[in-house]
Design an enzyme around this catalytic site. Structure first.
Site, mmCIF file in Angstrom:
data_model
loop_
_atom_site.group_PDB
_atom_site.id
_atom_site.type_symbol
_atom_site.label_atom_id
_atom_site.label_comp_id
_atom_site.label_asym_id
_atom_site.label_seq_id
_atom_site.Cartn_x
_atom_site.Cartn_y
_atom_site.Cartn_z
ATOM 1 N N TYR A 97 4.229 0.894 16.209
ATOM 2 C CA TYR A 97 3.585 2.209 16.160
ATOM 3 C C TYR A 97 3.998 3.043 17.358
ATOM 4 O O TYR A 97 4.089 2.521 18.477
ATOM 5 C CB TYR A 97 2.061 2.071 16.206
ATOM 6 C CG TYR A 97 1.436 1.546 14.952
ATOM 7 C CD1 TYR A 97 1.391 2.305 13.795
ATOM 8 C CD2 TYR A 97 0.850 0.287 14.934
ATOM 9 C CE1 TYR A 97 0.783 1.830 12.652
ATOM 10 C CE2 TYR A 97 0.240 -0.198 13.789
ATOM 11 C CZ TYR A 97 0.208 0.575 12.651
ATOM 12 O OH TYR A 97 -0.391 0.105 11.529
ATOM 13 N N HIS A 124 1.261 -7.460 11.130
ATOM 14 C CA HIS A 124 -0.081 -7.248 10.596
ATOM 15 C C HIS A 124 -0.525 -8.502 9.843
ATOM 16 O O HIS A 124 0.284 -9.136 9.155
ATOM 17 C CB HIS A 124 -0.070 -6.127 9.548
ATOM 18 C CG HIS A 124 0.148 -4.755 10.090
ATOM 19 N ND1 HIS A 124 -0.600 -4.204 11.097
ATOM 20 C CD2 HIS A 124 1.026 -3.789 9.714
ATOM 21 C CE1 HIS A 124 -0.186 -2.970 11.317
ATOM 22 N NE2 HIS A 124 0.809 -2.696 10.509
ATOM 23 N N GLU A 131 4.902 4.979 12.183
ATOM 24 C CA GLU A 131 5.115 3.530 12.106
ATOM 25 C C GLU A 131 6.436 3.285 11.399
ATOM 26 O O GLU A 131 6.786 4.018 10.469
ATOM 27 C CB GLU A 131 3.989 2.873 11.288
ATOM 28 C CG GLU A 131 4.176 1.369 11.065
ATOM 29 C CD GLU A 131 3.164 0.760 10.106
ATOM 30 O OE1 GLU A 131 2.643 1.486 9.216
ATOM 31 O OE2 GLU A 131 2.901 -0.436 10.222
ATOM 32 N N HIS A 149 0.838 -1.204 0.000
ATOM 33 C CA HIS A 149 0.000 0.000 0.000
ATOM 34 C C HIS A 149 0.868 1.247 0.000
ATOM 35 O O HIS A 149 1.937 1.295 0.606
ATOM 36 C CB HIS A 149 -0.971 0.037 1.178
ATOM 37 C CG HIS A 149 -0.355 -0.037 2.546
ATOM 38 N ND1 HIS A 149 0.707 -0.829 2.859
ATOM 39 C CD2 HIS A 149 -0.680 0.611 3.694
ATOM 40 C CE1 HIS A 149 1.013 -0.688 4.137
ATOM 41 N NE2 HIS A 149 0.202 0.189 4.667
HETATM 42 FE FE LIG Z 1 0.953 1.290 8.196
#
Ligand SMILES: [Fe+2]
Length: 306
Positions: free
Chosen positions: A254, A245, A264, A199
């Protein structure tokens, strides 16, 4: 390879309200390098980035993201995007040449989630300390966490459906993953990329126009652990200690900058090609999707935005 002319997330401008403390944190704890200053802003880059800056810190009374920017392959792409995004219905402004240190012209788009997203091509070339000829893998003199590069941002908004439509259908981003209600009827979050990473931007249903976090890339799981050591040594507030994740498969930690912007550092994940099929998570598995081991969200993760 993408064919939309949008290279990557190239920069983010963050509002910070404790300016000198923030500059000290971003340079000595996160470990970015200062490349420029103007009256109300400091410009920074990670050591492995070639362009003049990827982060701009802006003096402000509040925290949050002023805008994020995507670099495009040439200035003609800006004209094409201006037309396509204008036809889609977003308000667009032109940011003139040299409005900021080291930058040329840009277009600024007000997207349905309430954020300002810019597209630009011209930015000064600075290079990296390891150079382009027979380089060593990393330079001497790194400070703090010293990530390789800016990686992505997670934003929140109400109209995430139209925002996803803009990025996916109009701009040609690949949707790698999404979270939907158990009945599949409503979108809760979407992960979108224009590169080969999982992403560049993700958008979650939540407060309008807010930043959930900005992420930088590290090389290994050990670097994530060491980042946690550096944060604790500097008594930085850690939101979530090192974990993995489910969504994106990234390994992560984080923490918060002095103004409360969540940061992060991140590694791992998978390669994304243009035929990558969207992975779906249902809302009842969101805890496992976000934090694969703990399998539930901590309170701050779902409630603290800047
Ligand atoms: Fe992230």
């Amino acid at each position: 390879m993408n064919f939309n002319g949008i290279e990557r997330m190239g920069r983010i401008q963050l509002r910070v309200h404790d300016f000198e403390k923030s500059v000290d944190y971003y340079t000595n704890v996160l470990g970015l390098d200062i490349t420029g200053r103007d009256e109300n802003r400091v410009y920074l880059k990670a050591w492995d980035e070639w362009d003049h800056h990827s982060v701009i810190l802006e003096k402000s009374d509040s925290a949050g993201m002023e805008h994020m920017g995507f670099k495009v392959t040439n200035n003609e792409v800006l004209d094409t995007l201006e037309k396509k995004i204008g036809d889609f219905g977003c308000t667009i402004e032109r940011i003139s040449n040299k409005s900021r240190v080291g930058e040329g012209e840009a277009i600024r788009v007000h997207v349905p989630s309430g954020h300002k997203i810019e597209f630009y091509h011209d930015i000064d070339y600075v290079g990296v300390p390891t150079g382009r000829l027979n380089p060593h893998p990393w330079p001497d003199g790194l400070r703090g966490i010293s990530p390789h590069r800016l990686d992505h941002a997670l934003l929140s908004g109400d109209d995430i459906v139209d925002t996803k439509r803009l990025f996916k259908d109009i701009l040609g981003f690949v949707e790698t993953e999404k979270v939907v209600t158990v009945d599949g009827e409503q979108l809760i979050a979407t992960w979108l990329t224009t590169t080969m990473t999982g992403h560049d931007i993700a958008i979650i249903k939540g407060p309008v126009g807010k930043l959930h976090h900005v992420g930088w890339y590290l090389e290994s799981w050990h670097d994530i652990l060491k980042a946690s050591d550096i944060l604790s040594r500097n008594e930085i507030e850690i939101d979530v200690t090192p974990t993995r994740h489910g969504i994106t498969r990234g390994q992560t930690i984080y923490f918060f900058d002095p103004s409360g912007n969540r940061n992060e550092v991140y590694t791992g994940g998978y390669a994304v090609y243009s035929d990558f099929p969207t992975i779906t998570w249902t809302e009842d598995k969101l805890g496992q999707g976000i934090f694969y081991h703990r399998r539930q969200l901590n309170e701050a993760f779902g409630s603290v935005f800047s």
